[in-house]
Design a protein around this motif. Structure first.
Motif, PDB file in Angstrom:
ATOM      1  N   ILE A 107      42.833  -4.774  10.166  1.00  0.00           N
ATOM      2  CA  ILE A 107      43.731  -4.889  11.320  1.00  0.00           C
ATOM      3  C   ILE A 107      44.160  -6.342  11.460  1.00  0.00           C
ATOM      4  O   ILE A 107      43.329  -7.253  11.452  1.00  0.00           O
ATOM      5  CB  ILE A 107      43.020  -4.403  12.611  1.00  0.00           C
ATOM      6  N   LYS A 108      45.467  -6.543  11.570  1.00  0.00           N
ATOM      7  CA  LYS A 108      46.024  -7.892  11.688  1.00  0.00           C
ATOM      8  C   LYS A 108      46.534  -8.075  13.117  1.00  0.00           C
ATOM      9  O   LYS A 108      47.429  -7.358  13.555  1.00  0.00           O
ATOM     10  CB  LYS A 108      47.173  -8.038  10.688  1.00  0.00           C
ATOM     11  N   LEU A 109      45.964  -9.073  13.778  1.00  0.00           N
ATOM     12  CA  LEU A 109      46.375  -9.378  15.155  1.00  0.00           C
ATOM     13  C   LEU A 109      47.087 -10.707  15.180  1.00  0.00           C
ATOM     14  O   LEU A 109      46.614 -11.683  14.586  1.00  0.00           O
ATOM     15  CB  LEU A 109      45.148  -9.553  16.059  1.00  0.00           C
ATOM     16  N   THR A 148      47.833 -16.930  -0.088  1.00  0.00           N
ATOM     17  CA  THR A 148      49.136 -17.544  -0.360  1.00  0.00           C
ATOM     18  C   THR A 148      50.184 -17.348   0.729  1.00  0.00           C
ATOM     19  O   THR A 148      51.078 -18.165   0.859  1.00  0.00           O
ATOM     20  CB  THR A 148      49.721 -16.964  -1.668  1.00  0.00           C
ATOM     21  N   ASP A 149      50.128 -16.235   1.438  1.00  0.00           N
ATOM     22  CA  ASP A 149      51.179 -15.913   2.413  1.00  0.00           C
ATOM     23  C   ASP A 149      52.547 -15.765   1.728  1.00  0.00           C
ATOM     24  O   ASP A 149      53.587 -16.026   2.326  1.00  0.00           O
ATOM     25  CB  ASP A 149      51.255 -16.999   3.503  1.00  0.00           C
ATOM     26  N   PHE A 150      52.546 -15.371   0.452  1.00  0.00           N
ATOM     27  CA  PHE A 150      53.790 -15.358  -0.302  1.00  0.00           C
ATOM     28  C   PHE A 150      54.758 -14.314   0.233  1.00  0.00           C
ATOM     29  O   PHE A 150      54.418 -13.147   0.351  1.00  0.00           O
ATOM     30  CB  PHE A 150      53.490 -15.094  -1.791  1.00  0.00           C
ATOM     31  N   ALA A 183      43.778 -13.144  -0.798  1.00  0.00           N
ATOM     32  CA  ALA A 183      43.249 -12.617   0.456  1.00  0.00           C
ATOM     33  C   ALA A 183      44.284 -12.561   1.581  1.00  0.00           C
ATOM     34  O   ALA A 183      43.971 -12.092   2.681  1.00  0.00           O
ATOM     35  CB  ALA A 183      42.043 -13.442   0.898  1.00  0.00           C
ATOM     36  N   HIS A 184      45.486 -13.056   1.332  1.00  0.00           N
ATOM     37  CA  HIS A 184      46.527 -12.965   2.367  1.00  0.00           C
ATOM     38  C   HIS A 184      47.895 -13.094   1.699  1.00  0.00           C
ATOM     39  O   HIS A 184      48.313 -14.190   1.323  1.00  0.00           O
ATOM     40  CB  HIS A 184      46.350 -14.069   3.413  1.00  0.00           C
ATOM     41  N   THR A 185      48.553 -11.967   1.530  1.00  0.00           N
ATOM     42  CA  THR A 185      49.901 -12.053   0.994  1.00  0.00           C
ATOM     43  C   THR A 185      50.757 -10.919   1.546  1.00  0.00           C
ATOM     44  O   THR A 185      50.294 -10.124   2.362  1.00  0.00           O
ATOM     45  CB  THR A 185      49.885 -12.061  -0.553  1.00  0.00           C
ATOM     46  N   HIS A 186      52.019 -10.904   1.110  1.00  0.00           N
ATOM     47  CA  HIS A 186      52.981  -9.915   1.620  1.00  0.00           C
ATOM     48  C   HIS A 186      53.815  -9.438   0.439  1.00  0.00           C
ATOM     49  O   HIS A 186      54.745 -10.110   0.025  1.00  0.00           O
ATOM     50  CB  HIS A 186      53.882 -10.549   2.681  1.00  0.00           C
ATOM     51  N   MET A 187      53.464  -8.276  -0.105  1.00  0.00           N
ATOM     52  CA  MET A 187      54.170  -7.801  -1.297  1.00  0.00           C
ATOM     53  C   MET A 187      55.466  -7.071  -0.955  1.00  0.00           C
ATOM     54  O   MET A 187      56.298  -6.865  -1.828  1.00  0.00           O
ATOM     55  CB  MET A 187      53.251  -6.879  -2.121  1.00  0.00           C
ATOM     56  N   ALA A 207      43.642 -16.394   9.680  1.00  0.00           N
ATOM     57  CA  ALA A 207      44.726 -16.676   8.738  1.00  0.00           C
ATOM     58  C   ALA A 207      45.458 -17.928   9.187  1.00  0.00           C
ATOM     59  O   ALA A 207      45.780 -18.070  10.374  1.00  0.00           O
ATOM     60  CB  ALA A 207      45.698 -15.510   8.687  1.00  0.00           C
ATOM     61  N   HIS A 208      45.710 -18.812   8.244  1.00  0.00           N
ATOM     62  CA  HIS A 208      46.461 -20.062   8.375  1.00  0.00           C
ATOM     63  C   HIS A 208      45.564 -21.190   8.897  1.00  0.00           C
ATOM     64  O   HIS A 208      44.951 -21.081   9.942  1.00  0.00           O
ATOM     65  CB  HIS A 208      47.709 -19.887   9.262  1.00  0.00           C
ATOM     66  N   ASN A 209      45.551 -22.237   8.108  1.00  0.00           N
ATOM     67  CA  ASN A 209      44.647 -23.359   8.380  1.00  0.00           C
ATOM     68  C   ASN A 209      45.337 -24.480   9.157  1.00  0.00           C
ATOM     69  O   ASN A 209      44.682 -25.390   9.636  1.00  0.00           O
ATOM     70  CB  ASN A 209      44.120 -23.908   7.034  1.00  0.00           C
TER      71      ASN A 209
HETATM   72 ZN   LIG Z   1      51.186 -14.008   6.402  1.00  0.00          ZN
END
Ligand SMILES: [Zn+2]
Length: 451
Positions: free
Chosen positions: A218-220, A328-330, A87-91, A270-272
């Motif tokens: 949309i990512k803020l 993952t935020d990979f 649900a959260h990554t960067h390919m 995003a991010h705990n």
């Molecule tokens: Zn990220």
């Protein structure tokens, strides 16, 4: 008049031909599942048959008649379940120890958008190979490499997960960079890693531009700078995003930022790491999804102390009944990413599934981990009406593993079968992607607006 009748007749012929093509039945595939998991309820049913016609599931049950001529796929020795979601990554960004010393300003300078798009395509295939059929790709994608990859996969050029692209992250002056005045003012170094939006007008423009260029979420950046977004700013972005059918994810790194994101009612946080038990309580009450990006401690990343904090935070969110997703935020790579037993490089899919370590350390029940990796992921990606449940009418995104993930979640590390949109991508543990490759669009080229 004769001419008109002739034209009418040939038009009719064309229409009828079109109709008969439209009525042609798609090939039917029948999957025999030894065990079929419903992650929503955390239950499994034995010996089920799943019928797939074209891209979609048409039937599920224990005693379904298999139509003559159907292709039968025998997974009777395996457990079948919906595809997984990161649900959260960067390919499309990978910062490295060499040459950029893990400093992603430099990645942005050394790796072009086309190069990053090609890397994203490779990462997408590696993720699909490990069972990830949906990926939310949220920012740091150069000039819309994420949206381009989504479109390429949709058009049928290459296999990959369903990509939910955000386009560039929208933030107030500076984004996550701290540039020099000359780089900021004369070289516009922020863009395209970030879009600076500092007033209501600029926020509206940035949200609209991202949607125009293919964003599906949309990512803020709520609080990347002390001059982050107010509750009203965030609400404005949410309203504007809704006009284009998009939900808003808020990147949060401070307690104040978290509270503003919650008060404004973002869809996903995003991010705990900056969230408190009180934030978790409020998120559960409001039904806000958490993409905690819960990094495990491994030879290639993290520290034991950070890992303990991460696991404890995840545990608290679970105890407070927050809607958890697997995320993952990979976005990194180094020389230590090798299998200690074989010495082989780990794939992007293996690196991603290894985040299970944090979930196990947090003591989260297997059924809840599986729900986070599937149903909650589909909901957070806002595609639950189309994908996820293995039920008639839904897209056939189906995986299979030996063992039972409901009693041993590590079974998910050994994906043997992957079907995406009704096509087999992996069978008997081997990638078989031939059917996914086409030299031209076999689907509508206007993929930007399809769900
Ligand atoms: Zn990220």
């Amino acid at each position: 008049m004769k001419m008109r009748i002739a034209v009418f007749c040939s038009l009719l012929a064309v229409l009828t031909a079109g109709l008969s093509v439209g009525q042609q039945k798609s090939p039917v595939t029948a999957i025999k599942a030894g065990r079929l998991i419903d992650p929503e309820t955390g239950t499994a049913a034995a010996n089920q048959v799943i019928l797939v016609e074209g891209e979609r599931i048409t039937g599920v049950g224990p005693n379904l008649a298999i139509p003559s001529g159907a292709t039968v796929i025998d997974l009777s020795q395996l457990t079948v379940l919906p595809g997984l979601v990161d649900a959260h990554t960067h390919m499309a960004i990978t910062y490295k120890e060499q040459p950029e010393n893990n400093y992603y300003y430099l990645t942005y300078i050394t790796d072009s958008t086309p190069l990053r798009a090609i890397q994203a395509a490779s990462n997408g295939m590696q993720l699909l190979n490990s069972g990830f059929t949906v990926v939310r790709d949220v920012g740091n994608n150069a000039l819309y490499a994420d949206a381009a990859l989504r479109q390429a996969i949709e058009q049928g050029w290459l296999p990959g997960p369903t990509v939910i692209p955000s386009g560039p992250m929208i933030g107030s002056t500076g984004g996550q960079f701290w540039p020099t005045p000359e780089m900021y003012k004369y070289h516009n170094i922020m863009f395209p890693e970030y879009i600076d939006a500092n007033s209501p007008d600029e926020i509206v423009r940035a949200v609209r531009e991202n949607m125009l260029f293919g964003a599906r979420t949309i990512k803020l950046c709520i609080d990347c700078k002390p001059w982050g977004y107010s509750v009203d700013d965030i609400k404005l972005a949410i309203r504007e995003a809704a006009m284009g059918g998009c939900k808003v994810e808020g990147h949060v790194q401070t307690a104040d930022g978290a509270q503003r994101a919650i008060d404004a009612g973002v869809y996903i946080i995003a991010h705990n790491s900056a969230l408190t038990p009180e934030h978790h309580r409020q998120m559960a009450e409001k039904g806000i999804f958490l993409a905690g990006t819960d990094t495990p401690f491994t030879p290639y990343r993290g520290s034991e102390a950070a890992f303990k904090r991460t696991a404890a935070n995840l545990r608290d969110a679970w105890e407070k009944k927050v809607l958890l997703t697997f995320s993952t935020d990979f976005d990194y790579w180094n020389e230590r990413m090798k299998d200690p037993k074989t010495g082989e490089w780990l794939t992007r899919g293996e690196l991603t599934i290894n985040f299970l370590e944090t979930w196990k350390a947090a003591g989260i029940p297997q059924a809840d981990i599986l729900r986070a990796m599937t149903i909650n992921g589909y909901k957070a990606a806002d595609i639950i009406s189309q994908r996820g449940p293995i039920k008639p009418g839904f897209f056939a995104d189906i995986i299979a593993v030996p063992g039972n993930p409901l009693s041993d979640i590590d079974a998910l590390r050994n994906v043997q079968f992957v079907m995406k949109n009704g096509m087999v991508f992996k069978k008997d543990g081997v990638m078989t992607p031939e059917k996914f490759f086409h030299p031209g669009p076999v689907k509508t080229p206007n993929g930007r607006w399809s769900r």
